[in-house]
Design an enzyme around this catalytic site. Structure first.
Site, PDB file in Angstrom:
ATOM      1  N   PHE A   1       0.867  -1.192   0.000  1.00 51.38           N
ATOM      2  CA  PHE A   1       0.000   0.000   0.000  1.00 51.38           C
ATOM      3  C   PHE A   1       0.898   1.235   0.000  1.00 51.38           C
ATOM      4  O   PHE A   1       1.720   1.420   0.898  1.00 51.38           O
ATOM      5  CB  PHE A   1      -0.915   0.028   1.231  1.00 51.38           C
TER       6      PHE A   1
ATOM      7  N   ASP B   1       9.177   3.060   1.640  1.00 53.78           N
ATOM      8  CA  ASP B   1       7.992   3.806   2.074  1.00 53.78           C
ATOM      9  C   ASP B   1       7.786   3.583   3.570  1.00 53.78           C
ATOM     10  O   ASP B   1       7.293   2.538   4.002  1.00 53.78           O
ATOM     11  CB  ASP B   1       6.777   3.338   1.255  1.00 53.78           C
TER      12      ASP B   1
ATOM     13  N   LYS C   1       2.155  10.396   8.348  1.00 52.35           N
ATOM     14  CA  LYS C   1       1.551   9.869   9.577  1.00 52.35           C
ATOM     15  C   LYS C   1       2.184  10.426  10.865  1.00 52.35           C
ATOM     16  O   LYS C   1       1.951  11.560  11.210  1.00 52.35           O
ATOM     17  CB  LYS C   1       1.601   8.334   9.555  1.00 52.35           C
TER      18      LYS C   1
ATOM     19  N   THR D   1       2.039  24.758  -4.710  1.00 53.08           N
ATOM     20  CA  THR D   1       1.831  26.085  -4.107  1.00 53.08           C
ATOM     21  C   THR D   1       2.342  26.100  -2.670  1.00 53.08           C
ATOM     22  O   THR D   1       3.168  26.927  -2.297  1.00 53.08           O
ATOM     23  CB  THR D   1       0.326  26.450  -4.098  1.00 53.08           C
TER      24      THR D   1
HETATM   25  C1  LIG Z   1       3.006   2.654   3.677  1.00 46.20           C
HETATM   26  C2  LIG Z   1       2.017   3.708   3.313  1.00 46.20           C
HETATM   27  N1  LIG Z   1       2.277   4.532   2.282  1.00 46.20           N
HETATM   28  C3  LIG Z   1       1.440   5.506   1.917  1.00 46.20           C
HETATM   29  C4  LIG Z   1       0.248   5.684   2.590  1.00 46.20           C
HETATM   30  C5  LIG Z   1      -0.686   6.777   2.171  1.00 46.20           C
HETATM   31  O1  LIG Z   1      -0.779   7.716   3.173  1.00 46.20           O
HETATM   32  P1  LIG Z   1      -2.033   8.718   3.193  1.00 46.20           P
HETATM   33  O2  LIG Z   1      -3.231   7.890   3.482  1.00 46.20           O
HETATM   34  O3  LIG Z   1      -1.683   9.689   4.259  1.00 46.20           O
HETATM   35  O4  LIG Z   1      -2.074   9.348   1.829  1.00 46.20           O
HETATM   36  C6  LIG Z   1      -0.075   4.849   3.665  1.00 46.20           C
HETATM   37  C7  LIG Z   1      -1.343   4.998   4.386  1.00 46.20           C
HETATM   38  O5  LIG Z   1      -1.771   4.169   5.147  1.00 46.20           O
HETATM   39  C8  LIG Z   1       0.834   3.824   4.041  1.00 46.20           C
HETATM   40  O6  LIG Z   1       0.569   2.990   5.051  1.00 46.20           O
END
Ligand SMILES: Cc1ncc(COP(=O)(O)O)c(C=O)c1O
Length: 492
Positions: free
Chosen positions: A213, A307, A352, A376
């Site tokens: 994700f 990520d 987060k 912006t």
């Molecule tokens: C590993 C990871 N990357 C990206 C995201 C996307 O973050 P957001 O929901 O703040 O756009 C999440 C959200 O849960 C995540 O767990």
């Protein structure tokens, strides 16, 4: 530039001045102490939450809202809801609250004159930044930069915005290398306006993994592979490959072989991976697997994006979860730091628990021209100030060490329950998870826990994930475990 001490003194002085002016509806109405235990007066969601959801749904999306919280009455590890319940929160706004609710350091800092103008107007940082932006980035945000990543780009708030911009940086880097020239050619400039090659390198891809994700915006969504409902009906970058994530340590060699085949056979700009596949069901692989990915991405000149939107900022017992990738190398003595630098990813995304979003990167990923990674707002000074207080508090209170201790305690106690329905207990620090026998049972369990006064989350299809704040302590763990035991007893 101000030194950290002067900065703190200035904040405190300002605080004293400002608090004299603060009216009674601010800090004084906040509860200063956590409740000793959860207080449950209604089902969760209770009648007031249900009514608010009904009203909201008339004008906006309310269906994913689990309950309405009361921000004034929430404190520490306890979230209060609008029905008067006080719930021990081990999910914390989808893993995004590092210091729990209304932490005194944040309350104090929020009243400083540094914060006030940014509350009143949000500046266009990419165009005109306030001077303290320099200090905030250089001494605060960069103080937690992963090893080897000497630059940071802030983005506009959500994790997906961090991922999207990191992907763009990877494409720009790769195309600059490919054309062996900094400036795009007239043909590239002309063809990109028609979304066509060579200016739009449509055959260039990003590799991601099954169950990953990375967000829900257009680029990030093409790398997300957790749930079909997130992706269906949205056009995708259709040739971006998806690779299997290892099902076990024995499966890692097969997966690495497939990665190599894919990197060899495609024009790959980036490989993106979470250190723990979180939304997809808390899936883990060994440090050696991640080192293998790093070696392959180096060999094929592919940017490796780690990520850490969910895993970052302490919850795994390290500030960044990818720090575990050097596990096993630590004993090797001299040369260890070189080895650690070699396995460092090229970019690390965050959001987060930082309460601000962006990505750290190696300086070679800075685009050769300005305005290519830009918006912006280009960040938010208020959120960066908030991140600074979070970073300082984590260091001062040694919260990452504390997470390791509490996480070990919780993990051992979960194993100690030896419950026949609880399977595959796993995780690092307090970033823990386990499976229940079916999605239906898991969903019933999450609901039942809430009705008993403890909030935990789900991930994947049948996983329960724990994402408490870094201030979660062993006595909170005891309450969670007692509640879990009684909820499990009622499931049998
Ligand atoms: C590993 C990871 N990357 C990206 C995201 C996307 O973050 P957001 O929901 O703040 O756009 C999440 C959200 O849960 C995540 O767990």
């Amino acid at each position: 530039m101000q030194c950290a001490g002067a900065f703190r003194t200035r904040i405190l002085t300002t605080y004293r001045i400002v608090t004299r002016r603060v009216d009674s509806c601010s800090v004084s109405t906040l509860p200063r102490e956590e409740p000793a235990r959860p207080l449950v007066q209604t089902l969760v969601p209770g009648p007031r939450s249900l009514e608010l959801a009904r009203e909201l749904q008339e004008v906006s999306e309310a269906r994913p809202i689990q309950f309405f919280h009361d921000p004034q009455q929430s404190f520490g590890n306890y979230v209060a809801d609008v029905d008067g319940n006080k719930l021990l929160d081990a999910f914390c706004f989808i893993a995004s609250l590092p210091l729990g609710y209304n932490h005194p350091n944040l309350i104090e800092a929020a009243q400083s004159s540094l914060w006030l103008p940014h509350l009143v107007q949000r500046p266009a940082l990419g165009y005109s930044a306030p001077p303290e932006w320099v200090h905030t980035l250089r001494t605060k945000i960069m103080s937690v930069a992963p090893q080897g990543l000497a630059s940071v780009q802030m983005t506009c708030g959500c994790g997906a915005s961090a991922v999207e911009n990191a992907l763009k940086a990877a494409f720009i880097w790769k195309r600059t290398l490919e054309r062996d020239c900094v400036d795009p050619s007239p043909t590239e400039l002309e063809s990109c306006m028609r979304n066509q090659e060579p200016g739009s390198p449509n055959s260039m891809v990003v590799v991601s993994f099954e169950h990953a994700f990375h967000g829900r915006l257009f680029g990030s969504l093409s790398t997300t592979r957790s749930k079909p409902i997130h992706k269906v009906d949205i056009p995708a970058f259709r040739n971006w490959p998806v690779l299997p994530f290892p099902e076990s340590e024995q499966d890692e060699t097969r997966c690495l072989e497939l990665v190599e085949k894919t990197l060899k056979g495609n024009r790959v700009a980036a490989l993106i991976i979470e250190p723990i596949l979180s939304e997809g069901g808390d899936l883990h692989a060994s440090p050696a697997f991640f080192r293998g990915l790093r070696a392959l991405t180096r060999r094929y000149q592919v940017a490796m994006i780690c990520d850490e939107v969910q895993t970052g900022v302490g919850a795994t017992g390290r500030f960044w979860a990818h720090e575990y990738w050097s596990e096993g190398l630590e004993k090797s003595g001299p040369g260890t730091s070189t080895a650690a630098a070699e396995i460092a990813p090229d970019m690390v995304t965050f959001a987060k628990k930082m309460q601000a979003s962006g990505f750290f990167f190696k300086p070679e990923f800075l685009p050769p021209q300005a305005y290519r990674i830009f918006s912006t707002w280009s960040g938010d000074p208020l959120r960066a100030l908030q991140a600074s207080v979070i970073i300082d508090t984590i260091a001062a209170d040694r919260l990452v060490e504390r997470v390791r201790i509490v996480g070990d305690y919780l993990s051992q106690a979960l194993h100690g329950l030896n419950h026949p329905l609880i399977e595959r207990i796993r995780g690092r620090g307090t970033f823990l998870a386990f499976d229940l026998p079916s999605p239906a049972r898991r969903n019933r369990f999450l609901q039942d826990m809430r009705n008993r006064g403890v909030v935990v989350g789900g991930s994947g299809t049948k996983t329960v994930r724990l994402r408490p704040a870094l201030i979660f302590d062993t006595h909170h763990a005891d309450i969670l475990l007692e509640t879990l035991a009684s909820a499990m007893a009622s499931q049998q």
